[in-house]
Design an enzyme around this catalytic site. Structure first.
Site, mmCIF file in Angstrom:
data_model
loop_
_atom_site.group_PDB
_atom_site.id
_atom_site.type_symbol
_atom_site.label_atom_id
_atom_site.label_comp_id
_atom_site.label_asym_id
_atom_site.label_seq_id
_atom_site.Cartn_x
_atom_site.Cartn_y
_atom_site.Cartn_z
ATOM 1 N N SER A 146 -2.428 18.137 -32.678
ATOM 2 C CA SER A 146 -1.004 18.193 -32.150
ATOM 3 C C SER A 146 -0.482 16.795 -32.458
ATOM 4 C CB SER A 146 -0.877 18.190 -30.667
ATOM 5 O OG SER A 146 0.261 17.925 -29.856
ATOM 6 N N TYR A 159 -4.282 15.058 -23.045
ATOM 7 C CA TYR A 159 -3.878 16.053 -24.276
ATOM 8 C C TYR A 159 -3.920 15.137 -25.379
ATOM 9 C CZ TYR A 159 -1.860 19.495 -27.266
ATOM 10 O OH TYR A 159 -1.643 20.531 -28.062
#
Length: 254
Positions: A146, A159
């Protein structure tokens, strides 16, 4: 020559998190390029729908429903892929994810769970697939990371750290397992998936569109196309790299 560079004829791919979103798109794109596909996700009905679409493309598939963080599920997936599809030459580690977190409210246990979910299954799947890939003459691994791995932004400490770890795992394992295995990662930007939908307010979507140089949000097929490239002979001299597929966004716009 160009068509053969992007052909996956005769290849066999495992795709995790393949029931919907990016995983589903990757599985279908790999099948369109000629690969047979082993699908895994938690929900059998989702897997069945993807498998049916793969059959319609003229390719073979198997499904293994379960939690990809479970070692027994991984072992079954790898063993069945070799037994039923003949070999393993491509692995797409797509399963993962996490939402925003407040750094003073997220417990250490929840933080640890976010790290484990995004990094450990990918590590274990690479470890378990390596013997079969070597036996097949080589293979390609694509880890779905990501842009959160490289952005400094509020409320993404868990994250962001998890995906940054996945990127570094990619780089290091490429050193460990070459030349037979190529290991790369993709950093998706904002992709229109069911996982994003709960967070996509009209205001946030307008800001994202305004700050994206290519003027649109991403589709799962954008990540799937990059996955096919990195799995294909066209990427035969690429390993240990992280490819941003993000519409040109270079700063947080969430």
């Amino acid at each position: 020559m160009t068509s053969s560079l992007f052909s996956l004829q005769g290849q066999v791919a495992i795709v995790t998190g393949a029931g919907k979103g990016i995983g589903k798109a990757c599985a279908l794109a790999l099948a369109e390029a000629g690969a047979d596909i082993a699908l895994t996700a938690r929900t059998q009905a989702d897997l069945d729908a993807v498998a049916q679409a793969i059959t319609a493309l003229g390719r073979r598939s198997i499904t293994v429903a379960g939690d990809i963080s479970d070692q027994a599920t991984m072992d079954q997936l790898v063993a069945r892929t070799v037994a039923e599809l003949g070999k393993i030459t491509i692995l797409v580690n797509n399963a993962g994810g996490s939402g925003p977190n407040h750094p003073l409210k997220m417990s250490a246990d929840d933080f640890n769970a976010a790290l484990l979910w995004n990094i450990t299954p990918a590590y274990s799947m690479i470890q378990k697939c390596t013997p079969a890939m070597r036996a097949a003459g080589g293979g390609a691994v694509i880890n779905i990371s990501s842009v959160a791995a490289r952005y400094a932004q509020k409320n993404f400490s868990a994250y962001g750290a998890a995906k940054a770890a996945l990127n570094q795992l990619t780089r290091n394992l490429a050193q460990d397992l070459g030349p037979q295995l190529r290991i790369n990662a993709i950093e998706p930007g904002t992709i229109l998936t069911d996982a994003l939908a709960p967070f996509l307010t009209p205001e946030r979507q307008e800001r994202m569109l305004r700050t994206t140089p290519l003027g649109r949000l991403g589709q799962p097929e954008d990540i799937a196309a990059a996955t096919v490239f990195l799995a294909s002979p066209a990427a035969s001299w690429i390993t240990g790299k992280v490819l941003g597929v993000d519409g040109g966004v270079e700063m947080p716009n969430f």
